[in-house]
Design a protein around this motif. Structure first.
Motif, mmCIF file in Angstrom:
data_model
loop_
_atom_site.group_PDB
_atom_site.id
_atom_site.type_symbol
_atom_site.label_atom_id
_atom_site.label_comp_id
_atom_site.label_asym_id
_atom_site.label_seq_id
_atom_site.Cartn_x
_atom_site.Cartn_y
_atom_site.Cartn_z
ATOM 1 N N GLU A 17 -3.043 -33.162 27.782
ATOM 2 C CA GLU A 17 -4.348 -32.377 26.783
ATOM 3 C C GLU A 17 -4.533 -33.065 25.737
ATOM 4 O O GLU A 17 -5.624 -33.257 25.630
ATOM 5 C CB GLU A 17 -3.219 -31.064 26.659
ATOM 6 N N ALA A 20 -6.871 -35.985 27.228
ATOM 7 C CA ALA A 20 -8.548 -34.874 27.346
ATOM 8 C C ALA A 20 -8.594 -34.101 26.353
ATOM 9 O O ALA A 20 -10.041 -34.389 26.899
ATOM 10 C CB ALA A 20 -7.263 -33.398 28.847
ATOM 11 N N ASP A 44 -5.234 -24.583 28.771
ATOM 12 C CA ASP A 44 -4.646 -25.665 27.982
ATOM 13 C C ASP A 44 -5.676 -25.770 26.761
ATOM 14 O O ASP A 44 -5.399 -26.292 25.707
ATOM 15 C CB ASP A 44 -5.224 -26.769 29.021
ATOM 16 N N VAL A 56 -10.550 -25.341 30.069
ATOM 17 C CA VAL A 56 -10.473 -26.326 30.557
ATOM 18 C C VAL A 56 -9.098 -26.563 31.335
ATOM 19 O O VAL A 56 -7.981 -25.786 30.326
ATOM 20 C CB VAL A 56 -10.310 -27.616 29.081
ATOM 21 N N GLU A 57 -9.144 -26.429 32.853
ATOM 22 C CA GLU A 57 -7.515 -27.263 32.868
ATOM 23 C C GLU A 57 -6.656 -28.486 32.942
ATOM 24 O O GLU A 57 -7.648 -28.846 33.432
ATOM 25 C CB GLU A 57 -7.117 -25.838 33.808
ATOM 26 N N VAL A 58 -6.221 -28.337 32.807
ATOM 27 C CA VAL A 58 -5.728 -30.209 32.272
ATOM 28 C C VAL A 58 -4.141 -30.388 33.514
ATOM 29 O O VAL A 58 -3.876 -29.669 33.352
ATOM 30 C CB VAL A 58 -5.244 -30.527 30.609
ATOM 31 N N ARG A 59 -4.818 -31.031 34.057
ATOM 32 C CA ARG A 59 -3.784 -31.671 35.166
ATOM 33 C C ARG A 59 -3.385 -32.922 35.409
ATOM 34 O O ARG A 59 -4.066 -33.514 36.004
ATOM 35 C CB ARG A 59 -3.910 -31.177 36.475
ATOM 36 N N GLN A 60 -2.361 -33.165 35.440
ATOM 37 C CA GLN A 60 -2.437 -34.725 35.877
ATOM 38 C C GLN A 60 -1.142 -35.145 36.532
ATOM 39 O O GLN A 60 -0.369 -33.822 37.137
ATOM 40 C CB GLN A 60 -1.299 -35.435 34.029
ATOM 41 N N CYS A 101 -12.365 -28.644 34.492
ATOM 42 C CA CYS A 101 -10.558 -29.364 35.246
ATOM 43 C C CYS A 101 -10.988 -30.186 34.989
ATOM 44 O O CYS A 101 -12.072 -31.082 34.990
ATOM 45 C CB CYS A 101 -10.321 -29.100 36.746
ATOM 46 N N LEU A 102 -9.940 -31.143 33.938
ATOM 47 C CA LEU A 102 -9.943 -32.626 33.427
ATOM 48 C C LEU A 102 -8.535 -33.202 34.680
ATOM 49 O O LEU A 102 -7.426 -32.570 34.303
ATOM 50 C CB LEU A 102 -9.513 -32.853 31.715
ATOM 51 N N LEU A 109 -9.361 -40.672 34.519
ATOM 52 C CA LEU A 109 -9.698 -39.757 34.749
ATOM 53 C C LEU A 109 -10.716 -39.143 35.170
ATOM 54 O O LEU A 109 -12.036 -39.776 35.102
ATOM 55 C CB LEU A 109 -10.380 -39.381 32.679
ATOM 56 N N TRP A 111 -13.737 -35.337 35.490
ATOM 57 C CA TRP A 111 -14.277 -34.299 34.670
ATOM 58 C C TRP A 111 -14.740 -33.439 35.467
ATOM 59 O O TRP A 111 -15.704 -34.240 36.086
ATOM 60 C CB TRP A 111 -14.697 -34.914 33.737
#
Length: 120
Positions: A17, A20, A44, A56-60, A101-102, A109, A111
């Motif tokens: 996060e 991002a 997030d 923004v939703e951060v997904r890793q 979404c990131l 990365l 975006w």
């Protein structure tokens, strides 16, 4: 042993996060809020892109076995994000917004602007 795994997962999530948010700030967005939670949903990052509020939703994901970071944003997850966004807007005032979404797959990365609609 379970707590140690959860601590590591939480730490990696926070790190993702932070990464991002830094990336989006370099792209001209401004951080407004982080880890906004309500019963049934979480966001997030909440950023401002000019006059538009961006949830923004951060997904890793470190592995692509199950479709990578993007595949983990299911319709149910989208509904939970939208629910939290509605609560945030009710508290802070309604305005134009979008859902981004990131995605972080390994070190890459991506975006996705307007990744899904607010009627999810």
């Amino acid at each position: 042993m379970q707590a140690k795994t959860n601590d590591t997962t939480v730490a990696r999530g926070r790190e993702a996060e932070t990464r991002a948010a830094a990336h989006l700030e370099k792209c001209g967005l401004r951080l407004v809020d982080r880890n906004f939670r309500v019963r049934g949903g979480e966001i997030d990052l909440i950023m401002r892109d000019g006059r538009t509020l961006v949830f923004v939703e951060v997904r890793q994901r470190s592995r692509g076995d199950f479709g990578g970071a993007g595949a983990s944003i299911t319709a149910a997850k989208q509904r939970r994000i939208v629910l939290a966004a509605r609560h945030w807007l009710a508290r802070h005032g309604d305005c134009a917004c979008r859902f981004d979404c990131l995605l972080i797959d390994d070190e890459r990365l991506e975006w996705l602007r307007d990744a899904f609609a607010g009627d999810a």
